[in-house]
Write an enzyme that holds these catalytic residues in place. Structure first.
Site, short mmCIF file in Angstrom:
data_model
loop_
_atom_site.label_atom_id
_atom_site.label_comp_id
_atom_site.label_asym_id
_atom_site.label_seq_id
_atom_site.Cartn_x
_atom_site.Cartn_y
_atom_site.Cartn_z
N ASP A 282 -8.82 3.26 -2.79
CA ASP A 282 -9.89 3.68 -1.87
C ASP A 282 -11.13 4.18 -2.58
OD1 ASP A 282 -8.03 2.99 -0.05
OD2 ASP A 282 -7.55 5.04 0.56
N ASP B 242 0.86 -1.19 0.00
CA ASP B 242 0.00 0.00 0.00
C ASP B 242 0.89 1.25 0.00
OD1 ASP B 242 -2.29 1.58 0.23
OD2 ASP B 242 -2.44 1.33 2.41
N GLU C 11 2.73 5.02 -3.94
CA GLU C 11 2.72 5.96 -5.10
C GLU C 11 4.05 6.71 -5.19
OE1 GLU C 11 0.23 5.74 -2.77
OE2 GLU C 11 -0.84 4.39 -4.10
#
Ligand code: MIG
Length: 750
Positions: A480, A406, A409
């Site tokens: 999300d 997770d 980015e």
């Protein structure tokens, strides 16, 4: 642009053209793939997506005409004009893709006075109708051109008339159709024309921009802030061929472990041993199959990766082995950010070895994520990947079955990372500006290589961020989303475009991550979501719990029905994964992939195919108990009632709360299995063939579902054939694995 052509030279499959101001390389990789490389930034031609030498020995011709060079392969003709305009044609001379020659005229510009006026109310105003980038390419658009791909972008399936950006972004607001970027950067798109199709892979990792005719209907553009102009023109006779060629270049999803195709339950907030034991018990009690429970950041000690919270999980090893005895595998989350804390081994080792990203002055760059101040492992460095991968034994020793990456980015809480933070690109220093979009990719690669070495099994990794080519290492989820009907709707084009972009093993958070689900939304989401390769219910801390037994008996029964449906279809899903490894074709497919000449499917956003045989038309509207379904050519059978439907027509079909409309193509031989509470509950279950009227063949694959023995021939491959006469011919085309105890043939409508 670059002045006149001075001369050119030809070396094997590469032609170098020297213009007055710039040299350019054109390389023939295969007869359907041609690379255009303009070394604006570096002469070094490297790719982060493509591994190994993809140049195939290819015969081609090159001849000079009055105004340029003509390069011809078996499948493509590429005209390179002396002013560096390039046009691509198919072998029949049909123009596929031309550089745009006209003047750029934005269709829409705002007057200054109006801009000032609407800014008063606090609106953000996009003033530029057209933008130029340091690196860019403008190509002609034609009437009817549709554009697909580009990974996880929000909005509709066909990207024509929209603009997007590639800059991996974790944006906490509800994902809107108007978002330009999301977590992933896959600079690949397919242009479907009235008389042909092609793909372009724009291999540039800097922030990039795509305007698919929004600026002007006559052209589209792609460009970036920096880097080289480096794109692959991909030809092929059909959309599937384009996808196969793109994944030839950037790689394909390797066969996963079979259990990973089972049901996964997750929630940010499952934070103790008791919670997980209780979950496992509830799945058994309610007879809902489940293969994995996910451990979100709450398992860690103060969000330090490679730690476990000892208070809430006194004995993780025993917990995980008890779960495993019940058939349930643990998937643990790992964020890249390493907490700044003296005495914390991951931090200290990384500091000592210089494994974290640095600022220009050479000090370690610090931002913040969940653990507070944190540093960023420099995954572009092979040594860092190795280090990270070796440390994964912390998890595998406990029996963890998969890793969920997770925040890669990478996300940051103290403002964005500046573009000049120093990251490594394999063997040389680079910048955040160049490495940002491949941070998740390199983290996935580190995780894949580490897990493979440690376990010998097919690594199971889920990522949020990725780049082209990440499919070689990881599955992905769409991040999300929220418990909104609009997000259930969006899941279809999003997963279809991810699939066209090489990412086959994908899924959305079933029920929605943020906000609060409703019984009806959860039901409709499981009905659609049970066809996502990554089959996971997940939600956010602070939002309503989404376990299937919390919403009453009706919801529970419907939920179970669709989880069971998924488990009966596991042999089919597994076959699709095998097909993907060999051809790159995704599991979830937009109808346009197989019916590209049918204009009615080019903008179809609320139906999808699973492989070629199943058509799914889920209900994605609150309150709907009927929906319109378009069926493409051929005859289709209602999966539930076996009623036959003629294709190329629209139907209004019944879809009460417990029914997801599913259609099976005539001539299908659908491989099924008995329901199990988890994959492997019955070690060698029989195979059930559900045979639909019509003629057809089907290739079925079987192996141990775990390791790489299949690469040494330990698998069975069968060819099934039906001629609609109530008989199935079974041929074993490869033998190398245990036989099925039984193959049961069920004829539909016999
Ligand atoms: O900023 O780990 O997308 O799935 O539950 C939130 C907590 C961090 C974001 C992920 C989500 C996960 C959550 N994470």
């Amino acid at each position: 642009m670059f002045g006149a052509l001075i001369n050119y030279e030809q070396k094997e499959q590469t032609i170098t053209l020297h213009y007055e101001k710039q040299s350019v390389q054109i390389q023939v990789l295969t007869n359907q793939i041609i690379n255009v490389f303009v070394p604006f930034r570096t002469a070094d031609h490297r790719s982060k997506a493509i591994e190994g030498n993809k140049e195939c020995p290819t015969a081609y011709k090159l001849h000079r005409t009055e105004d340029g060079l003509v390069l011809t392969t078996d499948s493509l003709i590429c005209k390179i004009y002396d002013n560096f305009l390039i046009d691509f044609y198919n072998a029949d001379g049909v123009l596929l893709c031309a550089d745009y020659r006209g003047k750029r005229i934005p269709r829409f510009t705002l007057q200054e006075s109006f801009i000032a006026f609407i800014k008063q109310e606090g609106h953000e105003v996009d003033t530029a109708g057209s933008r130029d980038y340091p690196v860019q390419c403008v190509k002609q658009l034609e009437k009817g051109d549709c554009i697909y791909g580009l990974g996880d972008k929000t909005g509709v399936l066909n990207k024509r008339y929209y603009e997007y950006e590639n800059w991996n972004s974790d944006i906490p607001d509800p994902h809107e159709d108007s978002f330009k970027s999301l977590y992933k950067s896959i600079p690949f798109f397919i242009t479907l024309k009235e008389n042909g199709v092609y793909g372009i892979f724009y291999d540039n990792t800097f922030k990039s921009y795509f305007n698919f005719g929004k600026e002007n209907d006559a052209y589209y553009s792609f460009g970036s802030d920096d880097g080289n102009l480096d794109y692959y023109f991909i030809g092929g006779n059909s959309m599937p061929e384009i996808v196969t060629n793109y994944t030839y270049l950037t790689g394909r999803m390797p066969l996963p472990q079979k259990w990973t195709l089972g049901y996964h339950q997750s929630r940010w907030g499952y934070d103790s041993e008791e919670t997980f034991r209780d979950l496992a018990a509830k799945f058994k009690e309610h007879r809902i199959p489940c293969d994995a429970l996910h451990f979100d950041i709450d398992y860690m000690e103060r969000y330090k990766v490679f730690t476990w919270n000892k208070e809430r999980f006194t004995d993780a090893h025993t917990l995980l082995s008890d779960l495993k005895k019940q058939g349930i595998k643990a998937v643990t989350i790992i964020d890249p950010g390493v907490k700044v804390e003296e005495g914390y081994p991951m931090y200290e080792e990384g500091i000592k070895e210089g494994y974290f990203a640095k600022t220009e002055d050479g000090s370690v760059y610090v931002n913040a994520v969940w653990p507070g101040d944190a540093v960023y492992p420099d995954f572009g460095d092979p040594d860092v990947r190795k280090w990270w991968g070796e440390h994964l034994n912390f998890y595998t020793d406990l029996g963890v079955g998969g890793i969920w990456n997770d925040m890669n980015e990478p996300a940051s809480f103290n403002g964005p990372l500046p573009n000049d933070v120093i990251f490594t690109d394999e063997d040389k220093a680079s910048t955040h500006g160049e490495m940002h979009n491949v941070y998740g990719h390199n983290m996935a690669k580190a995780t894949y290589e580490g897990l493979k070495k440690l376990t010998g099994k097919r690594p199971f990794i889920i990522t949020r961020a990725c780049y082209s080519g990440s499919q070689k290492y990881t599955t992905a989820w769409t991040g999300d989303n929220q418990s909104l009907w609009t997000h259930l709707r969006m899941a279809i084009p999003q997963q279809c475009n991810l699939g066209l972009s090489g990412m086959s093993f994908v899924g959305t958070d079933i029920g929605g991550f943020g906000a609060d689900t409703t019984p009806e939304l959860l039901v409709r989401w499981i009905e659609a979501g049970c066809f996502s390769p990554l089959f996971r219910n997940h939600c956010a801390k602070g939002s309503m719990n989404q376990e299937p037994w919390l919403f009453g008996d009706e919801v529970l029964a419907i939920y179970r029905k669709y989880v069971e449906l998924r488990y009966t279809l596991l042999p089919y899903f597994y076959d699709l994964c095998r097909e993907c490894e060999q051809t790159g074709l995704p599991v979830i497919r937009p109808l346009v992939l197989h019916y590209e000449n049918d204009t009615r499917v080019r903008n179809l956003n609320d139906e999808f195919l699973v492989g070629e045989h199943l058509l799914i038309a889920p209900v994605v509207e609150q309150g709907a108990v009927k929906r319109m379904v378009y069926l493409p050519e051929g005859v289709w059978y209602d999966y539930w009632t076996h009623e036959a439907y003629q294709g190329r027509q629209y139907y209004l079909v019944d879809a009460p709360l417990d029914k997801c409309p599913i259609f099976v193509k005539a001539g299908t031989i659908l491989p099924k299995a008995p329901v199990q509470m988890y994959v492997g509950e019955t070690p060698n279950p029989p195979l059930i063939l559900e045979v639909y009227p019509g003629t057809g063949t089907y290739k079925h694959y079987q192996d141990n579902g775990e390791d790489f023995a299949y690469r040494n021939g330990e698998y069975n491959e069968y060819l099934f054939r039906t001629e609609g006469k109530g008989e199935v011919k079974i041929t074993k085309v490869h033998e190398g694995y245990a036989e099925y105890p039984e193959i049961i043939v069920n004829h539909i409508n016999k």
